[in-house]
Design a protein around this motif. Structure first.
Motif, PDB file in Angstrom:
ATOM      1  N   ASP A  43       0.845  -1.187   0.000  1.00 19.92           N
ATOM      2  CA  ASP A  43       0.000   0.000   0.000  1.00 19.92           C
ATOM      3  C   ASP A  43       0.880   1.236   0.000  1.00 19.92           C
ATOM      4  OD1 ASP A  43      -2.380  -1.340   0.035  1.00 19.92           O
ATOM      5  OD2 ASP A  43      -2.710  -1.128   2.194  1.00 19.92           O
ATOM      6  N   TYR A  44       0.477   2.234  -0.767  1.00 21.67           N
ATOM      7  CA  TYR A  44       1.155   3.518  -0.775  1.00 21.67           C
ATOM      8  C   TYR A  44       0.308   4.473   0.048  1.00 21.67           C
ATOM      9  CZ  TYR A  44       4.143   1.734  -4.442  1.00 21.67           C
ATOM     10  OH  TYR A  44       5.037   0.997  -5.133  1.00 21.67           O
ATOM     11  N   VAL A  45       0.871   4.973   1.126  1.00 17.29           N
ATOM     12  CA  VAL A  45       0.131   5.831   2.045  1.00 17.29           C
ATOM     13  C   VAL A  45       0.769   7.207   2.041  1.00 17.29           C
ATOM     14  CG1 VAL A  45      -0.698   6.097   4.409  1.00 17.29           C
ATOM     15  CG2 VAL A  45      -0.342   3.807   3.469  1.00 17.29           C
ATOM     16  N   THR A  71       5.602   3.103   1.652  1.00 21.13           N
ATOM     17  CA  THR A  71       5.030   1.835   1.214  1.00 21.13           C
ATOM     18  C   THR A  71       5.069   0.860   2.383  1.00 21.13           C
ATOM     19  OG1 THR A  71       7.154   1.049   0.386  1.00 21.13           O
ATOM     20  CG2 THR A  71       5.714   2.154  -1.185  1.00 21.13           C
ATOM     21  N   PRO A  74      -0.023  -4.293   3.787  1.00 23.30           N
ATOM     22  CA  PRO A  74      -1.317  -4.083   4.447  1.00 23.30           C
ATOM     23  C   PRO A  74      -1.495  -4.903   5.731  1.00 23.30           C
ATOM     24  CG  PRO A  74      -1.624  -4.485   2.101  1.00 23.30           C
ATOM     25  CD  PRO A  74      -0.181  -4.708   2.402  1.00 23.30           C
TER      26      PRO A  74
END
Length: 178
Positions: A43-45, A71, A74
């Motif tokens: 996931d890119y947050v 990154t 999850p």
């Protein structure tokens, strides 16, 4: 008529058999190989803008502004008991205050690769797992105290010059009161 019905049942049975066989064969071999860690599954947050006041000689010299993207897996981020953005923000503050030799007025002294690696490594060490794989810089800026003051004065002057003049109330011709 019976021949047509027999042919239709045979076609349906052959089609169902072929579909069933293809699903069975695909299930044994697998549809494809699992994606590699850096090619999928992460996931890119994005963080909000992180604003860190930089204090030099007991005075605020300016503000370091950063917007980062990190990154994470999850499954790992769901295990955290505190928000990951709080960890990132804390590490940015810690890094900037523990490295007072960084001079943001001189671009040559800023090493973004070291900054990103330090944020990633300290978070992973603090959590005790490989949580953050990569820290990417979305935006980095430094505003000195003078630039902030100049921008504030400019906005203040613009708002006074563009403000509409207050209209005087129109006096109606009313008959005099008796």
């Amino acid at each position: 008529m019976i021949k047509v019905i027999a042919i239709a049942v045979w076609v349906c049975a052959a089609t169902l058999g072929a579909v069933f066989y293809s699903f069975q064969a695909a299930g044994e071999r697998g549809v494809g190989e699992k994606p590699k860690p850096m090619l999928g599954g992460l996931d890119y947050v994005k963080t909000d803008v992180i604003s860190v006041p930089l204090i030099r000689d007991s005075k605020i010299g300016g503000y370091f502004l950063a917007k980062l993207v990190y990154t994470v897996e999850p499954e790992q981020i769901k295990k955290l008991s505190i928000p990951a953005e709080a960890l990132i923000t804390d590490q940015v503050y810690t890094y900037l205050y523990s490295n007072p030799q960084i001079d943001f007025t001189k671009k040559a002294t800023i090493d973004l690769d070291a900054f990103r690696a330090a944020i990633r490594d300290t978070i992973n060490t603090r959590v005790g797992a490989n949580l953050v794989h990569e820290v990417l810089v979305d935006q980095v800026n430094f505003l000195s105290k003078d630039e902030i003051r100049d921008n504030w004065l400019r906005r203040r002057q613009d708002s006074t010059t563009t403000a509409p003049e207050t209209a005087k109330p129109v006096e109606a011709d009313a008959p005099p009161a008796h």
